[in-house]
Enzyme design. Structure first.
Site, PDB file in Angstrom:
ATOM      1  N   GLY A   1      -7.682  -4.246   4.625  1.00  0.00           N
ATOM      2  CA  GLY A   1      -6.497  -3.479   5.032  1.00  0.00           C
ATOM      3  C   GLY A   1      -6.833  -2.587   6.217  1.00  0.00           C
TER       4      GLY A   1
ATOM      5  CB  ALA B   1     -16.735   5.746  18.802  1.00  0.00           C
TER       6      ALA B   1
ATOM      7  NE  ARG C   1     -14.362   4.244  26.840  1.00  0.00           N
ATOM      8  CZ  ARG C   1     -13.172   4.846  27.025  1.00  0.00           C
ATOM      9  NH1 ARG C   1     -13.028   6.112  26.705  1.00  0.00           N
ATOM     10  NH2 ARG C   1     -12.164   4.186  27.557  1.00  0.00           N
TER      11      ARG C   1
ATOM     12  NE  ARG D   1      -5.820  -7.390   1.825  1.00  0.00           N
ATOM     13  CZ  ARG D   1      -6.214  -6.117   1.802  1.00  0.00           C
ATOM     14  NH1 ARG D   1      -7.478  -5.817   1.694  1.00  0.00           N
ATOM     15  NH2 ARG D   1      -5.342  -5.126   1.876  1.00  0.00           N
TER      16      ARG D   1
ATOM     17  CG  ASP E   1     -14.461  -2.716  -2.433  1.00  0.00           C
ATOM     18  OD1 ASP E   1     -13.451  -2.968  -1.732  1.00  0.00           O
ATOM     19  OD2 ASP E   1     -14.471  -2.792  -3.669  1.00  0.00           O
TER      20      ASP E   1
ATOM     21  CB  THR F   1     -10.386   1.703   2.861  1.00  0.00           C
ATOM     22  OG1 THR F   1      -9.373   1.677   1.839  1.00  0.00           O
ATOM     23  CG2 THR F   1     -11.599   2.400   2.271  1.00  0.00           C
TER      24      THR F   1
ATOM     25  CG  ASP G   1      -7.054   1.880  -1.050  1.00  0.00           C
ATOM     26  OD1 ASP G   1      -5.922   2.235  -0.678  1.00  0.00           O
ATOM     27  OD2 ASP G   1      -7.358   0.699  -1.287  1.00  0.00           O
TER      28      ASP G   1
ATOM     29  CG  ASP H   1     -11.471   1.919  -2.501  1.00  0.00           C
ATOM     30  OD1 ASP H   1     -11.943   2.140  -1.370  1.00  0.00           O
ATOM     31  OD2 ASP H   1     -10.989   0.818  -2.825  1.00  0.00           O
TER      32      ASP H   1
ATOM     33  NE  ARG I   1      20.451  11.931  -7.193  1.00  0.00           N
ATOM     34  CZ  ARG I   1      20.973  11.376  -6.107  1.00  0.00           C
ATOM     35  NH1 ARG I   1      20.251  11.267  -5.006  1.00  0.00           N
ATOM     36  NH2 ARG I   1      22.195  10.935  -6.120  1.00  0.00           N
TER      37      ARG I   1
ATOM     38  N   GLY J   1      -3.226   2.901  -3.165  1.00  0.00           N
ATOM     39  CA  GLY J   1      -4.555   3.312  -3.611  1.00  0.00           C
ATOM     40  C   GLY J   1      -5.315   2.218  -4.343  1.00  0.00           C
ATOM     41  NE  ARG J   2      -7.490  -2.892  -2.632  1.00  0.00           N
ATOM     42  CZ  ARG J   2      -7.219  -4.059  -2.050  1.00  0.00           C
ATOM     43  NH1 ARG J   2      -7.140  -5.136  -2.765  1.00  0.00           N
ATOM     44  NH2 ARG J   2      -7.032  -4.136  -0.770  1.00  0.00           N
TER      45      ARG J   2
END
Ligand code: F6P
Length: 319
Positions: A11, A22, A25, A72, A103, A125, A127, A129, A162, A170-171
């Protein structure tokens, strides 16, 4: 090392472009050639790459997504795919590879390193994670985007009196939910790492109403259940009108905030310097607010845990 390459995989995350800039360069600064590989490991197996120079990364530090494209790749999980990638690297005389991702990306990097090819990973990422790194590039921007959206939903929720159930990404990791929920003043946060009793959520909704609160925000991490079911339960058991918002891929895009650009810029340079010094087959991470390195296999083994202290603050502040 005279010739290196870079790819982005998995992702996309805001700040990837700042890291690409970076790397390119820094490579020029140290007189190294750098190839940009398109569409992650798929592009690597297909030989889809081009030489990059200082001006090919102009005007991208502020851009979300990745100019290299990402994917992926299933093929790269196979022995044959990896061999094809090694052939391409060999044909172009590439001696080291910098990969940007999470990962899954690092598992690919591990496979290449085990076949003797030098690799370095930069954690990108939304996430957050990865257990070995306190933060990942893109996470803070995603949280900022979620907080902005939560604020807007709060306005309309309180106007109508409401409750709102908001699903964030966040998987398998609840960090986006936790950080954005805390910063957005949520009443309840539902995370994959901590069991949530639905009755407690309902109690918060009722307590809030009885205290004169006009809105009630419930932040759910994706994968923790069906937000529409949660909303229906609230409506049925409390008689409070409830709406659902799924933030989705909005959280992945947008201009990276300063901290993501800063970490990305620093890490891009460090990655090139490490390759140059042949300090290889490592992941860059953040520990105690500083960049550090860890061998790929060790980094992948580090378990990720949620910050219970932060979670408890939500309980205290949402009374
Ligand atoms: O890993 C980043 C992430 O945005 C997760 O939060 C989410 O579960 C997943 O990617 C969505 O993947 P895709 O973009 O392939 O739908």
């Amino acid at each position: 090392m005279r010739t290196i390459a870079i790819l982005t995989s998995g992702g996309d995350a805001p700040g990837m472009n700042a890291a690409i800039r970076a790397v390119v360069r820094a490579a020029s600064y140290y007189d190294m050639k750098v190839y940009g590989i398109k569409n992650g490991y798929s592009g690597l197996t297909e030989g889809n790459l081009e030489l990059m120079g200082v001006s090919s990364v102009a005007d991208i530090i502020q851009r979300g997504g990745t100019i290299l494209g990402t994917a992926r790749s299933k093929e790269f999980l196979t022995e044959e795919g990896q061999q094809r990638a090694l052939n391409v690297l060999d044909i172009y005389g590439i001696e080291g590879l910098i990969v940007l991702g999470g990962d899954g990306t690092f598992r690919g990097a591990k496979a290449l390193s085990e076949k003797g090819f030098p690799v370095i990973g930069i954690p990108c990422t939304i996430d957050n994670d990865l257990g070995y790194s306190e933060y990942t590039i893109g996470f803070f921007t995603a949280v900022e985007t979620a907080v902005d959206a939560i604020g807007k939903i709060r306005d309309t929720s309180s106007s109508h009196g409401r409750a709102s159930v908001i699903e964030v990404m966040g998987r398998h990791c609840g960090d986006i939910a936790l950080y954005s929920g805390l910063a957005g003043g949520a009443e309840s946060i539902i995370l994959p790492e901590i069991y949530t009793d639905m009755d407690q959520v309902l109690q918060k909704v009722l307590q809030g109403r009885n205290r004169g609160k006009r809105q009630n925000l419930i932040i759910m991490a994706e994968g923790t259940g069906d937000p529409y079911e949660v909303a229906e339960t609230i409506r049925m058991k409390t008689n409070i009108e409830t709406r659902v918002t799924i933030l989705g891929h909005i959280q992945r895009g947008g201009t990276p905030i300063a901290i993501d650009r800063i970490i990305a810029s620093e890490m891009g340079i460090v990655a090139v310097e490490k390759l140059r010094d042949r300090d290889i087959n490592i992941l860059l991470g953040i520990r105690n607010n500083n960049i550090y390195t860890i061998p790929i296999d060790k980094g992948l083994l580090c378990g990720k845990s949620i910050k219970k202290g932060l979670y408890n603050t939500v309980g205290i502040l949402s009374i």
